[in-house]
Design an enzyme around this catalytic site. Structure first.
Site, PDB file in Angstrom:
ATOM      1  N   GLY A  46      16.898  43.234  58.811  1.00 44.21           N
ATOM      2  CA  GLY A  46      16.223  42.875  60.055  1.00 44.21           C
ATOM      3  C   GLY A  46      15.636  44.000  60.865  1.00 44.21           C
ATOM      4  O   GLY A  46      14.653  43.809  61.562  1.00 44.21           O
ATOM      5  N   GLU A 100      19.507  48.693  65.033  1.00 45.48           N
ATOM      6  CA  GLU A 100      19.828  47.325  64.644  1.00 45.48           C
ATOM      7  C   GLU A 100      18.780  46.379  65.225  1.00 45.48           C
ATOM      8  O   GLU A 100      18.199  46.673  66.273  1.00 45.48           O
ATOM      9  CB  GLU A 100      21.236  46.988  65.175  1.00 45.48           C
ATOM     10  N   ASP A 101      18.569  45.259  64.553  1.00 47.82           N
ATOM     11  CA  ASP A 101      17.632  44.274  65.084  1.00 47.82           C
ATOM     12  C   ASP A 101      18.257  43.475  66.217  1.00 47.82           C
ATOM     13  O   ASP A 101      17.634  43.258  67.243  1.00 47.82           O
ATOM     14  CB  ASP A 101      17.094  43.348  63.994  1.00 47.82           C
ATOM     15  N   ASP A 104      24.628  40.348  68.111  1.00 46.86           N
ATOM     16  CA  ASP A 104      24.896  38.958  68.462  1.00 46.86           C
ATOM     17  C   ASP A 104      26.355  38.819  68.898  1.00 46.86           C
ATOM     18  O   ASP A 104      26.678  38.995  70.062  1.00 46.86           O
ATOM     19  CB  ASP A 104      24.571  38.084  67.246  1.00 46.86           C
ATOM     20  N   SER A 105      27.256  38.584  67.971  1.00 44.22           N
ATOM     21  CA  SER A 105      28.677  38.495  68.317  1.00 44.22           C
ATOM     22  C   SER A 105      29.306  39.882  68.431  1.00 44.22           C
ATOM     23  O   SER A 105      30.346  40.051  69.050  1.00 44.22           O
ATOM     24  CB  SER A 105      29.431  37.682  67.264  1.00 44.22           C
ATOM     25  N   GLY A 106      28.679  40.878  67.797  1.00 44.57           N
ATOM     26  CA  GLY A 106      29.214  42.234  67.785  1.00 44.57           C
ATOM     27  C   GLY A 106      30.151  42.499  66.625  1.00 44.57           C
ATOM     28  O   GLY A 106      30.581  43.635  66.418  1.00 44.57           O
ATOM     29  N   THR A 108      29.643  42.408  63.280  1.00 46.15           N
ATOM     30  CA  THR A 108      29.060  43.303  62.280  1.00 46.15           C
ATOM     31  C   THR A 108      29.010  44.726  62.815  1.00 46.15           C
ATOM     32  O   THR A 108      29.397  45.681  62.116  1.00 46.15           O
ATOM     33  CB  THR A 108      27.644  42.828  61.877  1.00 46.15           C
ATOM     34  N   LYS A 132      22.705  39.719  72.604  1.00 50.12           N
ATOM     35  CA  LYS A 132      23.134  38.462  73.218  1.00 50.12           C
ATOM     36  C   LYS A 132      24.459  38.706  73.942  1.00 50.12           C
ATOM     37  O   LYS A 132      25.530  38.428  73.401  1.00 50.12           O
ATOM     38  CB  LYS A 132      23.320  37.382  72.151  1.00 50.12           C
ATOM     39  N   ARG A 166      10.140  36.874  59.119  1.00 47.73           N
ATOM     40  CA  ARG A 166      10.187  38.285  59.518  1.00 47.73           C
ATOM     41  C   ARG A 166       8.805  38.842  59.869  1.00 47.73           C
ATOM     42  O   ARG A 166       8.688  39.800  60.606  1.00 47.73           O
ATOM     43  CB  ARG A 166      10.761  39.145  58.389  1.00 47.73           C
TER      44      ARG A 166
END
Length: 177
Positions: A46, A100-101, A104-106, A108, A132, A166
């Protein structure tokens, strides 16, 4: 409005706004890394467009490497992080910038940080296109963030839905249907 597979998306961030934020972030990063030679680690797939665009604005020496992790299936994070392409071998006493693209949840990013910190870098900072904050499940310090967005699924500018979408220059958010 665009359609990717079975979902419709509406534009949420234009390519012009993205370009403006990239230039602004690059100025901050240029100031912070003047006279240094960090290792840039772009997280595939991404971030490839964002990484290419922002690093063209860097006016300091840097190395660029790529790593690949996966935690998404369709539009949802699985919560399981898989390393598909590893980190550079020796980062001891080096400054690292992760590109990073989306954070989100963190989950990864937390796994990536753990892997990096075990290798003894001097510093590690995160530069993300999107974040997010309301969806974070772990405490992560993101120093460079282009846009904070709501907890909705997005495509475009490198972000995908099952490998598609993408290529769009803008960022699109899934429509409420």
């Amino acid at each position: 409005m665009i359609k990717v597979k079975d979902l419709e998306f509406e534009i949420s961030i234009t390519s012009e706004d993205i370009e403006h934020r990239i230039e602004s972030l690059a100025e901050r990063i240029n100031f912070d890394y003047e006279g240094k030679c960090p290792i840039i680690i772009a997280i595939l797939n991404g971030s490839f467009i964002f990484a290419a665009d922002i690093t063209r604005h860097f006016n300091f020496d840097h190395e660029i490497h790529f790593a690949k992790y996966s935690s998404y299936q369709g539009t949802q994070s699985t919560g399981n992080v898989k390393s598909l392409l590893g980190m550079p071998a020796d980062i001891t006493d080096r400054d690292i910038i992760i590109i990073e693209d989306i954070v989100d949840s963190g989950v990864t990013m937390s796994a990536i940080l753990s892997e990096l910190e075990s290798k003894g870098p001097r510093s590690v900072e995160i530069c993300t296109l999107l974040m997010k904050p309301e969806n974070l499940k772990v405490d992560i310090n993101v120093k460079y963030c282009a846009f904070e967005i709501p907890n909705l699924f997005v495509v475009g500018y490198g972000l995908d839905y099952d490998g598609l979408g993408r290529n769009y220059p803008d960022i699109y958010t899934v429509c409420d249907n």
